[in-house]
Design an enzyme around this catalytic site. Structure first.
Site, mmCIF file in Angstrom:
data_model
loop_
_atom_site.group_PDB
_atom_site.id
_atom_site.type_symbol
_atom_site.label_atom_id
_atom_site.label_comp_id
_atom_site.label_asym_id
_atom_site.label_seq_id
_atom_site.Cartn_x
_atom_site.Cartn_y
_atom_site.Cartn_z
ATOM 1 N N GLU A 195 0.843 -1.186 0.000
ATOM 2 C CA GLU A 195 0.000 0.000 0.000
ATOM 3 C C GLU A 195 0.883 1.243 0.000
ATOM 4 O O GLU A 195 1.756 1.378 0.854
ATOM 5 C CB GLU A 195 -0.921 0.000 1.218
ATOM 6 C CG GLU A 195 -1.691 1.280 1.467
ATOM 7 C CD GLU A 195 -2.519 1.735 0.268
ATOM 8 O OE1 GLU A 195 -2.376 2.919 -0.135
ATOM 9 O OE2 GLU A 195 -3.279 0.912 -0.271
ATOM 10 N N SER B 111 -20.531 6.379 -0.390
ATOM 11 C CA SER B 111 -21.865 6.457 0.204
ATOM 12 C C SER B 111 -22.092 5.444 1.311
ATOM 13 O O SER B 111 -23.032 5.591 2.097
ATOM 14 C CB SER B 111 -22.933 6.260 -0.892
ATOM 15 O OG SER B 111 -22.730 7.148 -1.972
ATOM 16 N N HIS C 8 -25.814 -2.095 -1.855
ATOM 17 C CA HIS C 8 -26.896 -2.145 -2.840
ATOM 18 C C HIS C 8 -27.535 -3.526 -2.879
ATOM 19 O O HIS C 8 -26.869 -4.558 -2.732
ATOM 20 C CB HIS C 8 -26.353 -1.806 -4.229
ATOM 21 C CG HIS C 8 -25.899 -0.379 -4.359
ATOM 22 N ND1 HIS C 8 -26.760 0.631 -4.711
ATOM 23 C CD2 HIS C 8 -24.686 0.199 -4.167
ATOM 24 C CE1 HIS C 8 -26.089 1.783 -4.742
ATOM 25 N NE2 HIS C 8 -24.830 1.538 -4.411
ATOM 26 N N CYS D 185 -12.913 12.942 22.789
ATOM 27 C CA CYS D 185 -13.778 13.567 21.774
ATOM 28 C C CYS D 185 -15.186 13.660 22.335
ATOM 29 O O CYS D 185 -15.889 12.650 22.471
ATOM 30 C CB CYS D 185 -13.772 12.724 20.488
ATOM 31 S SG CYS D 185 -14.956 13.268 19.237
ATOM 32 N N SER E 13 -20.657 -3.286 -2.223
ATOM 33 C CA SER E 13 -21.654 -4.331 -2.001
ATOM 34 C C SER E 13 -21.176 -5.680 -2.518
ATOM 35 O O SER E 13 -21.505 -6.727 -1.959
ATOM 36 C CB SER E 13 -22.963 -3.965 -2.708
ATOM 37 O OG SER E 13 -23.274 -2.607 -2.549
#
Length: 477
Positions: free
Chosen positions: A31, A45, A49, A399, A341
């Site tokens: 990576e 998002s 799906h 936090c 998905s």
């Protein structure tokens, strides 16, 4: 030498790594960034799906519903947040209802269960904040929502604890094949392997084109989003899509697994694969189009905006399989929506290719279970008190917006593939993701990171590389 080298530690590369860790293989993930889930996997998002949108004769169509059905088991094994909240494709024109029926038939051909076309009265019962002029919708109860970066981290941690090696800050600069092995030239030296899996996302065309004469093209497609405070999260309980019309494809409105409301994205093709800017025009556009769905958009509740880049293939489908002219070089490219998905099914598909190539024995020590960072905000008072009694650091809130404790941040740093910068802490704990967007907690997290990593505070970065937050120490007076 490795048996398998996976290029890319996004959700696709990490899921494949976990699947291959079920075998007695020496596997490595390369990576170029400082952590997993730093590309497309961190900014999308988060929709699982149902599978009605993809054409039946495509790889997308074959894998979406299959992958969707695997999320319940995976989320329990790997301890990442997932919810089957269902989805609705909204229609606002009686003349377009036939398109809903066509989508329903397409979904059924793809293996999507329990699809229904609902009419206005039922829709307003389910989602009271919908615009009154909605006429019908396709309802998919198997649709869901997930945290994409927590899912990726879970895959990677489980792969790592089952023997997969991860090399971060390692960029592939060239690939050669010498006899039956590959030599990957990186900024950290040469790495050799028998099989290479190209899961490099936006840059998977670059990786393929280094070694194969069958060139592919990946287009960076930017989508912009607005994220709303949790006070607005209950405005929608299901994921709300707009039916595409001759006027274009609409934007979605969805709750997130963490209780926020998300609106977006638009779609802008770019030449620059690093351009993550948001624009006033883009954000205005998605908010304006969201007004088609909702009676009112709670603009005062927007806490941040962001953009993500999708890996759009010029072939308009996933590219999965061995390069025809390079044996043992396997592409997993062009994985855009419904890529998240489909990920579990993609991993199984690639697993079968590798097993067919290398015929490895099973890893009899494989452990499918991974436990995530304890979430103090989701505990009741009894559970909190019990945790604090075991470790007092869980009694100190760092936090305030997301109720994240010092204990959670320490856990995130100390766990397998632990956090090493501000954003990697954020992805594992949500510290800094609330209303103030790290305005109060970032300095505390920097101090904790510096102490745990035994480095000066000015060495701590936001997301690795040159993204330093401080330039030096204050002089003592």
């Amino acid at each position: 030498m490795f048996d398998v080298i996976i290029v890319g530690a996004g959700v696709v590369g990490s899921s494949i790594a976990r699947e291959l860790s079920k075998y007695d293989l020496k596997t490595c993930v390369l990576e170029k960034s400082s952590d997993v889930a730093t590309g497309t996997s961190k900014a999308n998002s988060g929709i699982v799906h149902a599978g009605f949108d993809a054409k039946p004769n495509t790889i997308k169509g074959k894998l979406n519903a299959k992958g969707n059905a695997m999320f319940d088991k995976l989320s329990k094994e790997l301890d990442f947040p997932f919810k089957r909240n269902g989805s609705l494709v909204l229609c606002f024109d009686e003349n377009e209802i036939h398109t809903l029926e066509e989508l329903k038939e397409q979904g059924e051909n793809n293996g999507v269960p329990n699809l229904q076309v609902l009419r206005k009265e039922r829709l307003l019962e389910l989602e009271p904040n919908l615009k009154e002029d909605v006429v019908a919708a396709l309802y998919a109860p198997t649709g869901g929502i997930v945290c994409p970066y927590e899912m990726t981290i879970a895959y990677a941690e489980n792969a790592y604890t089952n023997g997969v090696e991860f090399k971060f800050n390692t960029k592939v600069e060239n690939i050669k094949k010498v006899e039956d092995k590959f030599i990957l030239e990186t900024n950290e030296g040469n790495i050799e392997g028998r099989v290479v899996i190209n899961a490099a996302g936006l840059f998977s065309d670059d990786i393929n084109n280094m070694i194969s004469s069958n060139k592919i093209e990946i287009i960076a497609r930017k989508g912009e989003y607005c994220l709303f405070d949790k006070e607005a999260g209950a405005m929608a309980t299901r994921t709300l899509f707009q039916l595409p019309t001759k006027m274009g494809k609409g934007v979605l409105v969805t709750p997130t697994v963490d209780g926020n409301l998300l609106i977006g994205p638009n779609a802008v093709d770019l030449n620059d694969k690093t351009n993550m800017d948001t624009t006033q025009d883009g954000l205005d556009d998605i908010l304006e189009r969201a007004k088609i769905t909702f009676k009112e958009i709670p603009m005062r509740q927007v806490i941040t905006s962001f953009s993500g880049l999708r890996s759009h293939s010029a072939a308009d489908d996933f590219i999965i399989g061995e390069a025809k002219d390079v044996e043992n070089f396997i592409n997993v490219a062009g994985v855009e929506s419904p890529g998240l998905s489909s990920t579990p099914a993609i991993a199984e598909m690639v697993e079968k290719i590798v097993v067919n190539k290398l015929s490895p024995a099973r890893n009899d020590k494989f452990n499918p279970i991974r436990h995530g960072v304890p979430k103090f905000r989701e505990m009741n008072n009894k559970e909190r008190n019990e945790l604090i009694a075991k470790d007092s650091t869980y009694g100190r809130i760092v936090c305030r917006c997301e109720t994240v404790t010092e204990g959670e941040i320490l856990n995130a740093i100390r766990r397998p593939l632990g956090a090493r910068d501000l954003d990697s802490v954020k992805r594992r704990t949500r510290a800094g993701m609330g209303r103030c967007q790290a305005g109060f907690c970032s300095t505390k997290i920097v101090k904790i990171l510096a102490t745990e990593l035994n480095v000066p505070e000015y060495e701590i970065t936001k997301f690795g590389g040159k993204s330093k937050l401080l330039i030096g120490e204050n002089k003592e007076i």
